[in-house]
Design a protein around this motif. Structure first.
Motif, PDB file in Angstrom:
ATOM      1  N   PHE A   1      23.285 -28.732  24.427  1.00 20.87           N
ATOM      2  CA  PHE A   1      24.395 -28.171  25.202  1.00 20.87           C
ATOM      3  C   PHE A   1      25.628 -27.990  24.323  1.00 20.87           C
ATOM      4  CE2 PHE A   1      28.257 -28.678  27.682  1.00 20.87           C
ATOM      5  CZ  PHE A   1      28.051 -27.844  28.767  1.00 20.87           C
ATOM      6  N   HIS A   2      26.007 -29.023  23.596  1.00 19.88           N
ATOM      7  CA  HIS A   2      27.223 -28.953  22.787  1.00 19.88           C
ATOM      8  C   HIS A   2      27.057 -27.996  21.602  1.00 19.88           C
ATOM      9  CE1 HIS A   2      29.471 -32.042  24.912  1.00 19.88           C
ATOM     10  NE2 HIS A   2      28.387 -32.799  24.939  1.00 19.88           N
ATOM     11  N   ILE A   3      25.880 -27.983  21.004  1.00 18.71           N
ATOM     12  CA  ILE A   3      25.654 -27.105  19.850  1.00 18.71           C
ATOM     13  C   ILE A   3      25.740 -25.642  20.263  1.00 18.71           C
ATOM     14  CG2 ILE A   3      23.853 -26.313  18.259  1.00 18.71           C
ATOM     15  CD1 ILE A   3      23.001 -29.243  17.991  1.00 18.71           C
ATOM     16  N   VAL A   4      25.108 -25.285  21.366  1.00 21.46           N
ATOM     17  CA  VAL A   4      25.098 -23.887  21.801  1.00 21.46           C
ATOM     18  C   VAL A   4      26.465 -23.476  22.348  1.00 21.46           C
ATOM     19  CG1 VAL A   4      24.070 -22.272  23.441  1.00 21.46           C
ATOM     20  CG2 VAL A   4      22.625 -23.912  22.239  1.00 21.46           C
ATOM     21  N   ARG A   5      27.125 -24.370  23.071  1.00 18.85           N
ATOM     22  CA  ARG A   5      28.437 -24.025  23.632  1.00 18.85           C
ATOM     23  C   ARG A   5      29.493 -23.866  22.543  1.00 18.85           C
ATOM     24  NH1 ARG A   5      31.771 -28.404  26.917  1.00 18.85           N
ATOM     25  NH2 ARG A   5      31.938 -29.115  24.752  1.00 18.85           N
ATOM     26  N   ASP A   6      29.506 -24.792  21.582  1.00 18.43           N
ATOM     27  CA  ASP A   6      30.566 -24.801  20.575  1.00 18.43           C
ATOM     28  C   ASP A   6      30.168 -24.108  19.276  1.00 18.43           C
ATOM     29  OD1 ASP A   6      31.957 -26.300  22.445  1.00 18.43           O
ATOM     30  OD2 ASP A   6      31.310 -28.209  21.586  1.00 18.43           O
ATOM     31  N   ARG A   7      28.854 -23.744  19.146  1.00 18.95           N
ATOM     32  CA  ARG A   7      28.356 -23.096  17.924  1.00 18.95           C
ATOM     33  C   ARG A   7      28.652 -23.960  16.695  1.00 18.95           C
ATOM     34  NH1 ARG A   7      26.403 -20.357  21.568  1.00 18.95           N
ATOM     35  NH2 ARG A   7      26.107 -18.108  21.527  1.00 18.95           N
ATOM     36  N   VAL A   8      28.250 -25.225  16.763  1.00 19.66           N
ATOM     37  CA  VAL A   8      28.439 -26.158  15.654  1.00 19.66           C
ATOM     38  C   VAL A   8      27.099 -26.817  15.351  1.00 19.66           C
ATOM     39  CG1 VAL A   8      30.859 -26.620  16.171  1.00 19.66           C
ATOM     40  CG2 VAL A   8      29.088 -28.002  17.268  1.00 19.66           C
TER      41      VAL A   8
ATOM     42  N   VAL B   1      13.662 -31.502  16.109  1.00 19.79           N
ATOM     43  CA  VAL B   1      13.561 -30.163  16.699  1.00 19.79           C
ATOM     44  C   VAL B   1      13.171 -29.178  15.603  1.00 19.79           C
ATOM     45  CG1 VAL B   1      14.804 -28.299  17.846  1.00 19.79           C
ATOM     46  CG2 VAL B   1      15.237 -30.672  18.499  1.00 19.79           C
ATOM     47  N   GLY B   2      11.937 -28.673  15.686  1.00 18.19           N
ATOM     48  CA  GLY B   2      11.468 -27.665  14.756  1.00 18.19           C
ATOM     49  C   GLY B   2      11.631 -26.269  15.329  1.00 18.19           C
ATOM     50  N   ARG B   3      11.024 -25.301  14.654  1.00 18.14           N
ATOM     51  CA  ARG B   3      11.208 -23.911  15.053  1.00 18.14           C
ATOM     52  C   ARG B   3      10.646 -23.643  16.455  1.00 18.14           C
ATOM     53  NH1 ARG B   3      11.930 -18.893  12.565  1.00 18.14           N
ATOM     54  NH2 ARG B   3      12.094 -17.358  14.245  1.00 18.14           N
ATOM     55  N   ARG B   4       9.435 -24.093  16.723  1.00 17.82           N
ATOM     56  CA  ARG B   4       8.819 -23.808  18.021  1.00 17.82           C
ATOM     57  C   ARG B   4       9.570 -24.491  19.160  1.00 17.82           C
ATOM     58  NH1 ARG B   4       7.359 -19.900  16.152  1.00 17.82           N
ATOM     59  NH2 ARG B   4       5.369 -19.495  15.126  1.00 17.82           N
ATOM     60  N   VAL B   5      10.005 -25.723  18.944  1.00 21.08           N
ATOM     61  CA  VAL B   5      10.762 -26.423  19.994  1.00 21.08           C
ATOM     62  C   VAL B   5      12.093 -25.731  20.230  1.00 21.08           C
ATOM     63  CG1 VAL B   5      11.905 -28.582  20.601  1.00 21.08           C
ATOM     64  CG2 VAL B   5       9.635 -28.636  19.591  1.00 21.08           C
TER      65      VAL B   5
ATOM     66  N   VAL C   1      19.713 -20.403  16.704  1.00 20.19           N
ATOM     67  CA  VAL C   1      18.438 -21.123  16.597  1.00 20.19           C
ATOM     68  C   VAL C   1      18.465 -22.074  15.412  1.00 20.19           C
ATOM     69  CG1 VAL C   1      15.954 -20.847  16.250  1.00 20.19           C
ATOM     70  CG2 VAL C   1      17.189 -19.230  17.701  1.00 20.19           C
ATOM     71  N   GLU C   2      19.023 -21.633  14.298  1.00 22.52           N
ATOM     72  CA  GLU C   2      19.107 -22.503  13.128  1.00 22.52           C
ATOM     73  C   GLU C   2      20.029 -23.697  13.377  1.00 22.52           C
ATOM     74  OE1 GLU C   2      20.282 -19.916  10.006  1.00 22.52           O
ATOM     75  OE2 GLU C   2      18.302 -18.992   9.788  1.00 22.52           O
ATOM     76  N   LEU C   3      21.096 -23.490  14.149  1.00 25.18           N
ATOM     77  CA  LEU C   3      21.951 -24.622  14.509  1.00 25.18           C
ATOM     78  C   LEU C   3      21.199 -25.626  15.380  1.00 25.18           C
ATOM     79  CD1 LEU C   3      25.355 -22.859  15.343  1.00 25.18           C
ATOM     80  CD2 LEU C   3      24.820 -24.253  13.336  1.00 25.18           C
ATOM     81  N   VAL C   4      20.399 -25.132  16.321  1.00 25.41           N
ATOM     82  CA  VAL C   4      19.622 -26.023  17.188  1.00 25.41           C
ATOM     83  C   VAL C   4      18.611 -26.820  16.365  1.00 25.41           C
ATOM     84  CG1 VAL C   4      17.971 -26.088  19.095  1.00 25.41           C
ATOM     85  CG2 VAL C   4      19.941 -24.557  19.209  1.00 25.41           C
TER      86      VAL C   4
END
Length: 411
Positions: free
Chosen positions: A364-371, A262-266, A253-256
């Motif tokens: 998509f890329h952030i969650v898939r690659d965890r970056v 994009v804030g916490r709720r989004v 969530v912090e990476l997103v």
């Protein structure tokens, strides 16, 4: 036509009944169908599951009918692979529609591999989705209640919002409490101002000259304030439970949240609506298509027509729109520069749509690659279209043709 699945079942789901048809091999290589009708009560759905097990069914398909598919899906998913299929993909020949015919048709499509399943997230994501949607509804209801409160105050001649930015700040709460206690003097009410409203006391005295009737307006205001307090408490409880469910994946969530806008709720809504398993979407384009955050294709006879976007998750679209509007106000980011570029050519709505798409692809890329999010910079488009970049692109094309290329600048 080849049979890809030997034993499958098609379910025609309604509120009170579910019609199930099993397709299986018969004598002489023929295909046989057997149809039964069950109630949607939990006990009957357990009987449906046992019958499908006795028939050695390996795949179950059902149409996504409102919310009625959910109790059937939740019971059957423990024992079978269950496909929820888009209703638009199940069109039958007109004039042949009955519950039994629909279940047989669905089973036939399944056995020949002519349909594909819709994306249904795992149980934990579904629980999170219920909470984020409920929290959104509670927040919207709180906003509507405050708007109704404003109308009651206007009816009573109280122009509080002409001076203060909000009704339910510390000053507004104190003034409303005094009105409900029977205080009528505008001078006394104005002296309750706090903080930055203290210099506006003369304006407050004029705004609080009223026709407030305690037996009428007081009743309405008291009920609305109690309702707002109840909603605020419910919102706090709901999002506390959201925090509990997200605790194991808080690092994602912090990476997103590193995406501009994009804030916490989004971020919570993105996780709840899309999930964390990007293997469900082969490419970022598949994710954008599933979410309805891209134009549709509508071409025939060499002519292209308006390609309307498909219907995706309303909750996801709302969250992405809020994030896009926020990202457009950031400074020195690729998203803001891209938004401004498209807005100048095609207008604000197209720019918001493109920014929504950018944010979803980044998710998509952030969650898939965890970056974390990597910003391309506000001058990315200029760099991409620069003379040097075009020269390098043309060189690569010539080298692919087997040529050696040397470039000298013109004098």
């Amino acid at each position: 036509m080849d049979v890809l699945i030997e034993r499958c079942a098609g379910l025609d789901v309604h509120r009170d009944t579910v019609v199930a048809t099993v397709r299986r091999p018969g004598p002489g290589g023929a295909r046989r169908s057997q149809t039964r009708t069950f109630s949607t009560m939990t006990g009957q759905l357990q009987s449906l599951s046992e019958w499908l097990e006795s028939e050695k069914v390996t795949l179950v398909g059902m149409e996504s009918t409102g919310v009625y598919w959910k109790p059937v899906y939740y019971i059957l998913e423990e024992s079978f692979p269950v496909w929820v299929i888009n209703a638009e993909h199940l069109r039958n020949v007109p004039g042949r529609k009955t519950d039994v015919a629909d279940s047989v048709w669905l089973a036939q499509l399944l056995e020949h591999g002519l349909v594909s399943p819709s994306f249904v997230p795992p149980r934990q994501i579904r629980l999170l989705r219920d909470l984020t949607r409920h929290g959104r509804r509670l927040t919207e209801e709180r906003t509507r209640t405050i708007q109704r409160l404003e109308k009651v105050l206007q009816d009573a001649g109280i122009k509080l919002t002409s001076v203060a930015s909000t009704i339910l700040g510390k000053t507004g709460r104190a003034i409303l409490a005094a009105l409900l206690a029977g205080e009528e003097d505008p001078v006394v009410l104005a002296e309750l101002a706090k903080g930055r409203l203290r210099p506006k006391i003369p304006a407050l005295r004029e705004a609080l000259a009223h026709r407030f009737r305690l037996e009428h307006h007081g009743l309405l205001v008291a009920q609305m304030l109690a309702h707002v307090d109840f909603l605020e408490d419910s919102i706090a409880q709901t999002y506390h439970q959201v925090d509990v469910l997200l605790r194991p994946v808080m690092d994602v969530v912090e990476l997103v949240m590193t995406i501009p806008g994009v804030g916490r709720r989004v971020a919570e809504v993105l996780v709840a609506e899309v999930g964390l398993d990007m293997n469900a979407f082969p490419t970022p384009a598949h994710l954008a298509s599933w979410a309805g955050i891209c134009p549709g294709n509508n071409a025939s006879g060499g002519k292209r027509r308006a390609g309307h976007t498909r219907h995706g998750s309303m909750w996801l679209r709302i969250a992405l729109t809020e994030a896009a509007q926020s990202a457009a106000r950031t400074r020195g980011t690729y998203l803001a520069a891209h938004h401004a570029q498209i807005r100048g050519r095609r207008g604000t709505q197209k720019a918001v749509g493109a920014t929504r798409h950018d944010i979803l692809i980044a998710y998509f890329h952030i969650v898939r690659d965890r970056v974390p999010y990597h910003d391309l910079g506000p001058d990315w488009n200029d760099r991409r279209r620069s003379t040097e970049q075009q020269a390098r692109r043309l060189m690569r094309q010539l080298e692919k043709l087997g040529m050696n290329v040397t470039i000298e600048p013109a004098t």
